[in-house]
Design a protein around this motif. Sequence first.
Motif, PDB file in Angstrom:
ATOM      1  N   LYS A 269      -4.115  -4.702   1.572  1.00  0.00           N
ATOM      2  CA  LYS A 269      -3.938  -5.295   0.241  1.00  0.00           C
ATOM      3  C   LYS A 269      -5.083  -4.909  -0.691  1.00  0.00           C
ATOM      4  CE  LYS A 269      -1.182  -7.857  -0.888  1.00  0.00           C
ATOM      5  NZ  LYS A 269       0.115  -7.658  -1.583  1.00  0.00           N
ATOM      6  N   GLY A 270      -6.310  -4.988  -0.178  1.00  0.00           N
ATOM      7  CA  GLY A 270      -7.465  -4.610  -0.997  1.00  0.00           C
ATOM      8  C   GLY A 270      -7.443  -3.148  -1.382  1.00  0.00           C
ATOM      9  N   THR A 271      -7.057  -2.287  -0.452  1.00  0.00           N
ATOM     10  CA  THR A 271      -6.972  -0.851  -0.746  1.00  0.00           C
ATOM     11  C   THR A 271      -5.924  -0.579  -1.808  1.00  0.00           C
ATOM     12  OG1 THR A 271      -7.615  -0.352   1.540  1.00  0.00           O
ATOM     13  CG2 THR A 271      -6.604   1.423   0.266  1.00  0.00           C
ATOM     14  N   ALA A 272      -4.766  -1.248  -1.691  1.00  0.00           N
ATOM     15  CA  ALA A 272      -3.698  -1.064  -2.681  1.00  0.00           C
ATOM     16  C   ALA A 272      -4.159  -1.520  -4.062  1.00  0.00           C
ATOM     17  CB  ALA A 272      -2.452  -1.843  -2.253  1.00  0.00           C
ATOM     18  N   LEU A 273      -4.844  -2.657  -4.124  1.00  0.00           N
ATOM     19  CA  LEU A 273      -5.347  -3.153  -5.412  1.00  0.00           C
ATOM     20  C   LEU A 273      -6.371  -2.193  -6.003  1.00  0.00           C
ATOM     21  CD1 LEU A 273      -5.731  -6.929  -4.471  1.00  0.00           C
ATOM     22  CD2 LEU A 273      -4.227  -6.021  -6.265  1.00  0.00           C
ATOM     23  N   GLN A 274      -7.214  -1.627  -5.150  1.00  0.00           N
ATOM     24  CA  GLN A 274      -8.245  -0.703  -5.626  1.00  0.00           C
ATOM     25  C   GLN A 274      -7.616   0.580  -6.154  1.00  0.00           C
ATOM     26  OE1 GLN A 274     -11.525  -1.234  -5.838  1.00  0.00           O
ATOM     27  NE2 GLN A 274     -11.889   0.805  -6.693  1.00  0.00           N
ATOM     28  N   LEU A 275      -6.676   1.138  -5.403  1.00  0.00           N
ATOM     29  CA  LEU A 275      -6.051   2.400  -5.809  1.00  0.00           C
ATOM     30  C   LEU A 275      -5.231   2.245  -7.090  1.00  0.00           C
ATOM     31  CD1 LEU A 275      -4.840   3.769  -2.337  1.00  0.00           C
ATOM     32  CD2 LEU A 275      -6.753   4.614  -3.716  1.00  0.00           C
TER      33      LEU A 275
ATOM     34  N   GLY B 247      -5.248  -2.786  -9.636  1.00  0.00           N
ATOM     35  CA  GLY B 247      -4.667  -4.114  -9.786  1.00  0.00           C
ATOM     36  C   GLY B 247      -3.383  -4.176 -10.581  1.00  0.00           C
ATOM     37  N   ARG B 248      -2.816  -3.023 -10.931  1.00  0.00           N
ATOM     38  CA  ARG B 248      -1.601  -3.018 -11.763  1.00  0.00           C
ATOM     39  C   ARG B 248      -0.487  -2.229 -11.079  1.00  0.00           C
ATOM     40  NH1 ARG B 248      -5.593  -1.545 -15.592  1.00  0.00           N
ATOM     41  NH2 ARG B 248      -4.833   0.604 -15.483  1.00  0.00           N
ATOM     42  N   ALA B 249       0.744  -2.496 -11.519  1.00  0.00           N
ATOM     43  CA  ALA B 249       1.887  -1.725 -11.046  1.00  0.00           C
ATOM     44  C   ALA B 249       1.841  -0.323 -11.635  1.00  0.00           C
ATOM     45  CB  ALA B 249       3.186  -2.415 -11.428  1.00  0.00           C
ATOM     46  N   ILE B 250       2.306   0.649 -10.853  1.00  0.00           N
ATOM     47  CA  ILE B 250       2.360   2.041 -11.309  1.00  0.00           C
ATOM     48  C   ILE B 250       3.830   2.404 -11.494  1.00  0.00           C
ATOM     49  CG2 ILE B 250       1.745   4.427 -10.789  1.00  0.00           C
ATOM     50  CD1 ILE B 250      -0.412   3.348  -8.912  1.00  0.00           C
ATOM     51  N   PRO B 251       4.315   2.495 -12.718  1.00  0.00           N
ATOM     52  CA  PRO B 251       5.747   2.744 -12.941  1.00  0.00           C
ATOM     53  C   PRO B 251       6.127   4.188 -12.628  1.00  0.00           C
ATOM     54  CG  PRO B 251       4.584   2.714 -15.027  1.00  0.00           C
ATOM     55  CD  PRO B 251       3.574   2.343 -13.987  1.00  0.00           C
ATOM     56  N   GLY B 252       7.408   4.369 -12.285  1.00  0.00           N
ATOM     57  CA  GLY B 252       7.942   5.703 -12.078  1.00  0.00           C
ATOM     58  C   GLY B 252       8.170   6.036 -10.619  1.00  0.00           C
ATOM     59  N   MET B 253       9.408   6.442 -10.295  1.00  0.00           N
ATOM     60  CA  MET B 253       9.769   6.879  -8.947  1.00  0.00           C
ATOM     61  C   MET B 253      10.819   7.982  -9.061  1.00  0.00           C
ATOM     62  SD  MET B 253       8.406   5.664  -6.164  1.00  0.00           S
ATOM     63  CE  MET B 253       6.884   4.705  -6.107  1.00  0.00           C
ATOM     64  N   PRO B 254      10.909   8.868  -8.066  1.00  0.00           N
ATOM     65  CA  PRO B 254      11.923   9.935  -8.101  1.00  0.00           C
ATOM     66  C   PRO B 254      13.337   9.357  -8.129  1.00  0.00           C
ATOM     67  CG  PRO B 254      10.294  10.337  -6.374  1.00  0.00           C
ATOM     68  CD  PRO B 254      10.052   8.952  -6.871  1.00  0.00           C
ATOM     69  N   ASP B 255      14.264  10.140  -8.652  1.00  0.00           N
ATOM     70  CA  ASP B 255      15.657   9.699  -8.726  1.00  0.00           C
ATOM     71  C   ASP B 255      16.233   9.407  -7.348  1.00  0.00           C
ATOM     72  OD1 ASP B 255      15.653   9.855 -11.469  1.00  0.00           O
ATOM     73  OD2 ASP B 255      16.455  11.908 -11.527  1.00  0.00           O
ATOM     74  N   ALA B 256      15.848  10.207  -6.351  1.00  0.00           N
ATOM     75  CA  ALA B 256      16.374  10.003  -5.000  1.00  0.00           C
ATOM     76  C   ALA B 256      15.969   8.640  -4.461  1.00  0.00           C
ATOM     77  CB  ALA B 256      15.870  11.105  -4.070  1.00  0.00           C
ATOM     78  N   ILE B 257      14.725   8.257  -4.687  1.00  0.00           N
ATOM     79  CA  ILE B 257      14.250   6.955  -4.217  1.00  0.00           C
ATOM     80  C   ILE B 257      14.890   5.832  -5.019  1.00  0.00           C
ATOM     81  CG2 ILE B 257      12.206   5.477  -4.051  1.00  0.00           C
ATOM     82  CD1 ILE B 257      10.595   7.898  -3.292  1.00  0.00           C
TER      83      ILE B 257
ATOM     84  N   LEU C 132       0.833  -1.206   0.000  1.00  0.00           N
ATOM     85  CA  LEU C 132       0.000   0.000   0.000  1.00  0.00           C
ATOM     86  C   LEU C 132       0.867   1.256   0.000  1.00  0.00           C
ATOM     87  CD1 LEU C 132      -2.726   1.444   0.235  1.00  0.00           C
ATOM     88  CD2 LEU C 132      -2.588   1.107   2.722  1.00  0.00           C
ATOM     89  N   ALA C 133       1.956   1.225   0.762  1.00  0.00           N
ATOM     90  CA  ALA C 133       2.843   2.386   0.821  1.00  0.00           C
ATOM     91  C   ALA C 133       3.483   2.676  -0.531  1.00  0.00           C
ATOM     92  CB  ALA C 133       3.915   2.174   1.887  1.00  0.00           C
ATOM     93  N   THR C 134       3.884   1.627  -1.260  1.00  0.00           N
ATOM     94  CA  THR C 134       4.492   1.859  -2.573  1.00  0.00           C
ATOM     95  C   THR C 134       3.469   2.444  -3.550  1.00  0.00           C
ATOM     96  OG1 THR C 134       4.010  -0.388  -3.395  1.00  0.00           O
ATOM     97  CG2 THR C 134       6.107  -0.047  -2.249  1.00  0.00           C
ATOM     98  N   VAL C 135       2.225   1.970  -3.470  1.00  0.00           N
ATOM     99  CA  VAL C 135       1.177   2.496  -4.359  1.00  0.00           C
ATOM    100  C   VAL C 135       0.895   3.966  -4.052  1.00  0.00           C
ATOM    101  CG1 VAL C 135      -1.283   2.340  -4.926  1.00  0.00           C
ATOM    102  CG2 VAL C 135       0.104   0.267  -4.790  1.00  0.00           C
ATOM    103  N   LEU C 136       0.764   4.289  -2.774  1.00  0.00           N
ATOM    104  CA  LEU C 136       0.520   5.683  -2.398  1.00  0.00           C
ATOM    105  C   LEU C 136       1.712   6.561  -2.769  1.00  0.00           C
ATOM    106  CD1 LEU C 136      -1.199   5.240   1.097  1.00  0.00           C
ATOM    107  CD2 LEU C 136      -2.257   5.977  -1.052  1.00  0.00           C
ATOM    108  N   GLY C 137       2.922   6.012  -2.648  1.00  0.00           N
ATOM    109  CA  GLY C 137       4.104   6.769  -3.050  1.00  0.00           C
ATOM    110  C   GLY C 137       4.109   7.047  -4.542  1.00  0.00           C
ATOM    111  N   ALA C 138       3.769   6.034  -5.344  1.00  0.00           N
ATOM    112  CA  ALA C 138       3.728   6.218  -6.794  1.00  0.00           C
ATOM    113  C   ALA C 138       2.661   7.232  -7.187  1.00  0.00           C
ATOM    114  CB  ALA C 138       3.468   4.871  -7.481  1.00  0.00           C
TER     115      ALA C 138
END
Length: 341
Positions: free
Chosen positions: A147-153, A156-166, A90-96
């Motif tokens: 898990k359900g919240t992450a899938l909903q947000l 159900g798919r990966a969200i590509p892209g993260m800042p250079d620092a991360i 969930l944290a990775t999804v919210l971060g993306a």
Amino acid sequence: MIGQDNTLAKPSAEPAAALAIWLKLLSAGPIAILLALIVVLSIAAPNFLTPRNISNILAQTAVIAVVAMGQHLVILTRGIDLSVGSNLALATVLGALTWHTTGSDILTVLAMLASGAGVGAINGMFYTFGRLPHPFIITLATLSIAKGTALQLADGRAIPGMPDAIKFLGGGSVLGVPASFFVVLGVAGLILLMARRMVWGRWIYAVGGKPEAALRMGIPVRGVLISTYVMAGLCAGVGAVLLAGRTDAGSPLFGNLLELDTIAAVIIGGASFLGGRGHIGHALVGAVMIGVIRNALNLLNVDIFFQLIAIGVVIVLAVEADVLRTYLEGRVRTLRAARLQ
């Protein structure tokens, strides 16, 4: 004559001394096993000790190590957190989502850390104020909810892209050493400082050792318990930063079985489910051991399904070692008390 009889009646010091030696050997067992594994695997797989492979092991175990340190704090209080894997996802999804919405490195990191700590706070508060019999219940519930919240947000798919620092923290390196390794050291140093130098650390051991006695001593047991689950969630947030940086994505599928890996790392490292005993090194040793086993089995082209069997066998042996250690400690205390009488 009477004095001589009393002397003869006293138990010998030799059994207690022998048991104490066995206890020391058991305490050093995880490190000894890890060193033995490294020696054996370096012979079986010549490329095991190459700098590149060592760097791979450090990078691969960084997430487990960080999250296991938070799990360790919870286990110290006789608890467990089954939600850490879903919490991380969930944290990775919210971060993306935050990164794509704001374009801010800092806000993206803060979103992941806040998400992890927030789920941990929910676990701790429901467990303590809800008067639940065991944290297994609420953390199992938040495992599913997160898990359900992450899938909903994420639909159900990966969200590509993260800042250079991360991406640097998760996948970069400094002089050939993974940057994530330094993050692990930083988290370990911070937790060690808090556990050893702050009264909070002594409270955790007191609550885990004898909760009723801690309550009678005036220790804020509820606050201590909540803080440990917040720390476990925060460590899951840090793990989310590392994993999202390494994969350059946020995904609701991240963290599958991470809760089992972290629990295994803590127990394999030598901590106890009975609470009140252990240090942060246990989680780190266990995490490295899991990483070494998996890496070695990959190098030896062993079927990936056998890796699960191998980890399971190691967990059983670690738990049995904990049971034996508890029994020996009881025997030593009994023999020493008998000698003093």
